[in-house]
Design an enzyme around this catalytic site. Structure first.
Site, PDB file in Angstrom:
ATOM      1  N   GLU A  67       0.832  -1.211   0.000  1.00 17.22           N
ATOM      2  CA  GLU A  67       0.000   0.000   0.000  1.00 17.22           C
ATOM      3  C   GLU A  67       0.859   1.250   0.000  1.00 17.22           C
ATOM      4  O   GLU A  67       0.481   2.275  -0.567  1.00 17.22           O
ATOM      5  CB  GLU A  67      -0.946   0.008   1.204  1.00 17.22           C
ATOM      6  CG  GLU A  67      -2.055  -1.031   1.130  1.00 17.22           C
ATOM      7  CD  GLU A  67      -1.637  -2.395   1.634  1.00 17.22           C
ATOM      8  OE1 GLU A  67      -0.442  -2.573   1.960  1.00 17.22           O
ATOM      9  OE2 GLU A  67      -2.499  -3.298   1.701  1.00 17.22           O
TER      10      GLU A  67
ATOM     11  N   PHE B 122     -11.657  -7.154  14.004  1.00 17.66           N
ATOM     12  CA  PHE B 122     -10.577  -7.615  13.136  1.00 17.66           C
ATOM     13  C   PHE B 122     -10.257  -6.571  12.056  1.00 17.66           C
ATOM     14  O   PHE B 122     -11.142  -6.112  11.350  1.00 17.66           O
ATOM     15  CB  PHE B 122     -10.967  -8.951  12.494  1.00 17.66           C
ATOM     16  CG  PHE B 122      -9.912  -9.479  11.557  1.00 17.66           C
ATOM     17  CD1 PHE B 122      -8.650  -9.813  12.036  1.00 17.66           C
ATOM     18  CD2 PHE B 122     -10.167  -9.630  10.205  1.00 17.66           C
ATOM     19  CE1 PHE B 122      -7.670 -10.292  11.186  1.00 17.66           C
ATOM     20  CE2 PHE B 122      -9.187 -10.104   9.342  1.00 17.66           C
ATOM     21  CZ  PHE B 122      -7.945 -10.432   9.834  1.00 17.66           C
ATOM     22  N   GLN B 123      -8.996  -6.220  11.944  1.00 21.90           N
ATOM     23  CA  GLN B 123      -8.508  -5.249  10.955  1.00 21.90           C
ATOM     24  C   GLN B 123      -9.168  -3.881  11.080  1.00 21.90           C
ATOM     25  O   GLN B 123      -9.370  -3.194  10.084  1.00 21.90           O
ATOM     26  CB  GLN B 123      -8.645  -5.803   9.539  1.00 21.90           C
ATOM     27  CG  GLN B 123      -7.735  -7.013   9.331  1.00 21.90           C
ATOM     28  CD  GLN B 123      -7.536  -7.373   7.884  1.00 21.90           C
ATOM     29  OE1 GLN B 123      -8.419  -7.186   7.063  1.00 21.90           O
ATOM     30  NE2 GLN B 123      -6.365  -7.912   7.572  1.00 21.90           N
TER      31      GLN B 123
ATOM     32  N   LYS C   4     -17.544  -1.032   5.281  1.00 27.48           N
ATOM     33  CA  LYS C   4     -17.931  -1.931   4.199  1.00 27.48           C
ATOM     34  C   LYS C   4     -19.436  -2.092   4.077  1.00 27.48           C
ATOM     35  O   LYS C   4     -19.935  -2.307   2.971  1.00 27.48           O
ATOM     36  CB  LYS C   4     -17.220  -3.275   4.310  1.00 27.48           C
ATOM     37  CG  LYS C   4     -17.597  -4.140   5.476  1.00 27.48           C
ATOM     38  CD  LYS C   4     -16.626  -5.297   5.503  1.00 27.48           C
ATOM     39  CE  LYS C   4     -17.373  -6.602   5.643  1.00 27.48           C
ATOM     40  NZ  LYS C   4     -16.465  -7.714   5.915  1.00 27.48           N
TER      41      LYS C   4
ATOM     42  N   MET D 275      24.308   8.483   3.379  1.00 26.34           N
ATOM     43  CA  MET D 275      24.082   9.777   4.007  1.00 26.34           C
ATOM     44  C   MET D 275      24.258   9.687   5.521  1.00 26.34           C
ATOM     45  O   MET D 275      24.780  10.610   6.150  1.00 26.34           O
ATOM     46  CB  MET D 275      22.687  10.298   3.646  1.00 26.34           C
ATOM     47  CG  MET D 275      22.425  11.710   4.102  1.00 26.34           C
ATOM     48  SD  MET D 275      23.653  12.873   3.470  1.00 26.34           S
ATOM     49  CE  MET D 275      22.779  13.571   2.079  1.00 26.34           C
TER      50      MET D 275
HETATM   51  C1  LIG Z   1      12.188   5.633   5.618  1.00 23.04           C
HETATM   52  C2  LIG Z   1      13.450   6.271   6.038  1.00 23.04           C
HETATM   53  N1  LIG Z   1      14.199   5.716   7.009  1.00 23.04           N
HETATM   54  C3  LIG Z   1      15.359   6.281   7.399  1.00 23.04           C
HETATM   55  C4  LIG Z   1      15.792   7.443   6.820  1.00 23.04           C
HETATM   56  C5  LIG Z   1      17.112   8.086   7.283  1.00 23.04           C
HETATM   57  N2  LIG Z   1      18.080   8.107   6.164  1.00 23.04           N
HETATM   58  C6  LIG Z   1      18.262   9.199   5.408  1.00 23.04           C
HETATM   59  S1  LIG Z   1      19.364   8.941   4.190  1.00 23.04           S
HETATM   60  C7  LIG Z   1      19.630   7.362   4.676  1.00 23.04           C
HETATM   61  C8  LIG Z   1      20.595   6.478   3.935  1.00 23.04           C
HETATM   62  C9  LIG Z   1      20.135   6.173   2.569  1.00 23.04           C
HETATM   63  O1  LIG Z   1      20.942   5.162   2.029  1.00 23.04           O
HETATM   64  P1  LIG Z   1      20.910   4.810   0.496  1.00 23.04           P
HETATM   65  O2  LIG Z   1      19.530   4.701   0.016  1.00 23.04           O
HETATM   66  O3  LIG Z   1      21.789   3.633   0.270  1.00 23.04           O
HETATM   67  O4  LIG Z   1      21.510   6.109  -0.177  1.00 23.04           O
HETATM   68  P2  LIG Z   1      22.961   6.770  -0.109  1.00 23.04           P
HETATM   69  O5  LIG Z   1      22.911   7.793   0.979  1.00 23.04           O
HETATM   70  O6  LIG Z   1      23.959   5.690   0.172  1.00 23.04           O
HETATM   71  O7  LIG Z   1      23.121   7.389  -1.441  1.00 23.04           O
HETATM   72  C10 LIG Z   1      18.863   7.056   5.787  1.00 23.04           C
HETATM   73  C11 LIG Z   1      18.874   5.762   6.493  1.00 23.04           C
HETATM   74  C12 LIG Z   1      14.971   8.005   5.825  1.00 23.04           C
HETATM   75  N3  LIG Z   1      15.277   9.157   5.226  1.00 23.04           N
HETATM   76  N4  LIG Z   1      13.824   7.392   5.440  1.00 23.04           N
END
Ligand SMILES: Cc1ncc(C[n+]2csc(CCOP(=O)(O)OP(=O)(O)O)c2C)c(N)n1
Lengths: 558, 163
Positions: free
Chosen positions: A49, A111-112, A161, A469
């Site tokens: 979803e 449920f749900q 529903k 990052m």
């Molecule tokens: C759903 C979610 N969980 C955690 C984060 C925190 N976060 C921001 S950037 C990042 C790393 C992303 O890694 P990747 O997709 O491999 O990209 P890269 O930075 O290596 O290019 C994380 C964990 C986020 N932005 N979104």
């Protein structure tokens, strides 16, 4: 006589909906049956979803029409929440329909059952729990009106529903009448006069362009104002595409990983014209050090955004396109040799900031090459992380609705389903999802949906084996103490691509970039391009979070 | 500073939750909130007292406006208005203290609405100042419970806010 579910489908058809992203379950079966019988709306079965919500968002952002998603109650509804929050933060028009347990069971923890209207109040523009079948046609019409007008946003309709199964005699209303919802489109004439006077008298004007320009369809007006005033233009992440990036007045993106020229111009400018942007903390840095020299004009359709984060001198509430057309009647052409020369001096800083070794495979080279092949005309979607910032820095976007990224919420897992929706909204365009190995694994299940639809989406994976990052933040702010960022257990992406009948290319060396990209872009199929980049590569420049925009980290020691 | 907002909303399920949720999510403090129907049955009025500087209140008002079911928001803090609140106090009072308490109650034009061997219940209506004064006067006897309605307010003059 039709039932509530059929009234839903009729309402959707009436709104011109062509595609719905959804997932069935016990509480929305009647709506699925009505969809099956009508055959007028294409239903795309995503693999979760959340994927449905993001796909609807990608569709909406490229088509400019509200995206629609449909889920069942309980877990189906909660799986939507991230998608709704993502859309809410980026002002994307969505209509989400959730099935709910039967009215008599509501409130009994059956449920749900979840209170999805309660859960989503803070992340929707509005939501409804339907309690009479007669209300369905009206609520549907209202939902589309609210989602798509004013400052766009997601609206959720929760339909028990039993109500979907009841007979519905009500007609679709001809007009929507919401006494408490009257967006103001026309800017106040006196404010517009004041703004124009300021701009006409300005020495170093700067245009700060946000996503509102794209929502409002004000791209042509922006170009005219910028050229007339010879005012350089800086964009937010959401504003990418609002101004052609190959234009000499274009400075780049603002903010933490923004172009030095854009940030410096902001600090040096004497009059800032901010349009359709929220002055988010990722752009402003420390608010008390933000553009202290400048007078600020802020145009936004949402009065609550004005003076929320930064006090402005000239607020203008209204629709960007209309306000800018009114302004064009009063603005005077100007020549600004000195200011433009000053700004031009900062432009090369972006290139210098990027610190990859010349012979090492890096995102800048790959994305710059990509540009040269696409000429800024491809639709780029991104996930979240370093690759997102590289895409923002190096993908030149020369048209609106062509850079689709989760800006406000920063939702990993957005890029691939958004690309799916984008490709359906623009079947003839080249759609490229720029992603990271962490993000891709959050929504890789949607490869199946892409395969089922035969969409020729290109996935450009910057595979560094880490949550880059986060690793970068540990490098800069936690003294290189790395923890929980290694993506140990990554799959063999070649096999993943094979499993979904996608073309696969590996780019391991810098001299392979040209050939692989050319082939990948031309092959006409869903494609995964796996770029093996070193995990040490960083996104530069980088403003220290919570600092002034000129407190910039350019590069770290190796 | 305390601000008094008079807010007209559609009289529907969930509106109160939406308004209250907006306050808590954005970190605004509601000092009191009173809600009731108006002379139009599909419209309710909320009187909200909120603490904050002008900037906070400006944001509160804008955020309230964004809620679809909010019809009108008036900041009546600086208008000529009548503000009232009803408070019930349960006060410790053995029979020997009753006379003294009744005197206080008379002075403030309040009422005694319940009584037993150990306690009295006092009903008082008024503005903030008066209610603070009666509370102070009663507190030496020992107030064991206080229930307040929250402030309601109406602007003086001929104009109706429903217009
Ligand atoms: C759903 C979610 N969980 C955690 C984060 C925190 N976060 C921001 S950037 C990042 C790393 C992303 O890694 P990747 O997709 O491999 O990209 P890269 O930075 O290596 O290019 C994380 C964990 C986020 N932005 N979104």
């Amino acid at each position: 006589m039709i039932n509530g579910a059929e009234a839903v489908v009729r309402g959707l058809i009436h709104q011109g909906v062509r595609v719905i992203y959804g997932y069935p379950g016990a509480a929305n079966m009647a709506i699925y049956e009505a969809l099956r019988r009508s055959r007028e709306i294409e239903h795309v079965l995503t693999r979760s979803e959340q994927g449905a919500a993001h796909a609807a968002s990608g569709y909406a952002r490229v088509s400019g029409e509200p995206g629609v998603c449909l889920t069942t109650s309980g877990p189906g509804a909660t799986n939507l929440v991230t998608g709704l929050a993502t859309a809410y933060m980026d002002s994307v028009p969505l209509v989400a329909i959730t099935g709910q347990v039967a009215t008599e069971m509501v409130g009994t923890d059956s449920f749900q059952e979840v209170d999805i209207t309660g859960i989503t109040k803070p992340v929707t523009k509005h939501n409804y729990l339907v309690n009479r079948v007669e209300d369905i046609p009206r609520i549907l019409a209202e939902a589309f009106h609210i989602a798509g007008t004013g400052r766009p946003g997601p609206v959720l309709i929760d339909i028990p529903k039993d109500i979907a199964a009841q007979n519905c005699a009500a007609k679709i209303p001809e007009v929507v009448d919401l006494p408490g919802y009257k967006p103001n489109y026309k800017g106040h004439p006196a404010q517009i006069r004041t703004a124009c006077k300021l701009l006409n008298e300005a020495e170093r004007p700067l245009i700060y362009a946000g996503g509102g320009i794209i929502h409002s369809g004000a791209v042509a007006e922006l170009l005219k104002i910028a050229e007339l005033l010879e005012a350089p233009v800086a964009v937010t992440l959401m504003g990418k595409g609002a101004f052609p990036e190959d234009h000499p007045l274009f400075l780049g993106m603002l903010g933490v990983h923004g172009a030095p020229a854009a940030n410096k111009a902001l600090l040096a400018s004497d009059v800032i014209l901010c349009i359709g942007a929220r002055l988010d903390d990722r752009v402003t840095g420390r608010t008390d050090k933000f553009a202290t020299q400048a007078k600020m004009i802020h145009i936004d359709i949402d009065p609550a955004e004005i003076s929320k984060n930064i006090r402005v001198q000239v607020p203008i509430v209204g629709d960007a396109a209309g306000v800018m057309r009114d302004m064009l009647l009063r603005l005077q052409p100007a020549k600004r040799k000195d200011w433009l020369a000053m700004v031009a001096g900062w432009l090369p800083l972006q290139e210098q900031a990027y610190a990859a070794k010349a012979d090492e495979l890096n995102a800048q080279t790959v994305l710059t090459k990509l540009n040269s092949f696409t000429k800024g005309q491809a639709i780029i979607t991104t996930d979240v992380g370093q690759h997102q910032m590289w895409a923002a820095q190096f993908c030149k976007v020369n048209r609106p609705q062509a850079f689709i990224s989760s800006g406000g919420l920063g939702t990993m897992g957005y890029g691939l389903p958004a690309a799916l929706g984008a490709q359906m909204a623009a079947p003839n365009d080249l759609v490229i999802c720029v992603t990271g190995d962490g993000s891709l694994q959050m929504s890789m299940n949607e490869f199946a949906t892409i395969k089922a639809l035969g969409l020729p989406i290109k996935v450009l994976l910057f595979n560094n084996g880490v949550l880059g990052m986060v690793r970068q933040h540990q490098a800069v702010f936690f003294k290189e103490k790395y923890f929980s960022v290694d993506l140990v257990g990554n799959p063999d992406f070649k096999k993943i691509a094979e499993a979904y009948d996608m073309a696969y290319y590996l780019i391991a060396k810098i001299d392979q970039v040209d050939l692989v990209l050319q082939e990948a872009l031309a092959n006409g199929r869903a494609t995964l391009v796996d770029c093996a980049i070193p995990k040490e590569q960083m996104v530069y420049p980088m403003v220290r979070p919570g600092s002034s925009l000129d407190d910039v980290i350019i590069a770290m020691k190796k | 500073m305390r601000h008094v907002l008079s807010v007209l909303v559609e009289n529907r399920a969930g509106v109160l939750a939406r308004v209250a949720g907006m306050f808590s999510r954005r970190g605004y403090n509601i000092e009191s909130l009173a809600v009731g129907t108006t002379d139009k049955k599909d419209i309710s009025r909320m009187t909200i007292v909120v603490e904050g500087d002008d900037r906070v209140v400006e944001q509160v008002i804008k955020q309230l406006h964004k809620l679809i079911e909010v019809l009108k928001v008036s900041n009546i803090t600086n208008e000529e208005y009548v503000g009232r609140e009803l408070v019930l106090f349960k006060v410790m009072a053995d029979p020997t203290q009753r006379a003294e308490i009744m005197q206080i109650v008379d002075i403030f034009r309040a009422h005694i609405v319940d009584l037993n061997k150990k306690t009295l219940m006092v009903e008082a209506t008024g503005d903030d100042k008066k209610l603070r004064a009666i509370e102070e006067a009663l507190s030496p006897f020992g107030i064991i419970e206080v229930v307040r309605t929250g402030k309601i307010a109406m602007v003086r003059g001929q104009k109706s806010h429903l217009e």
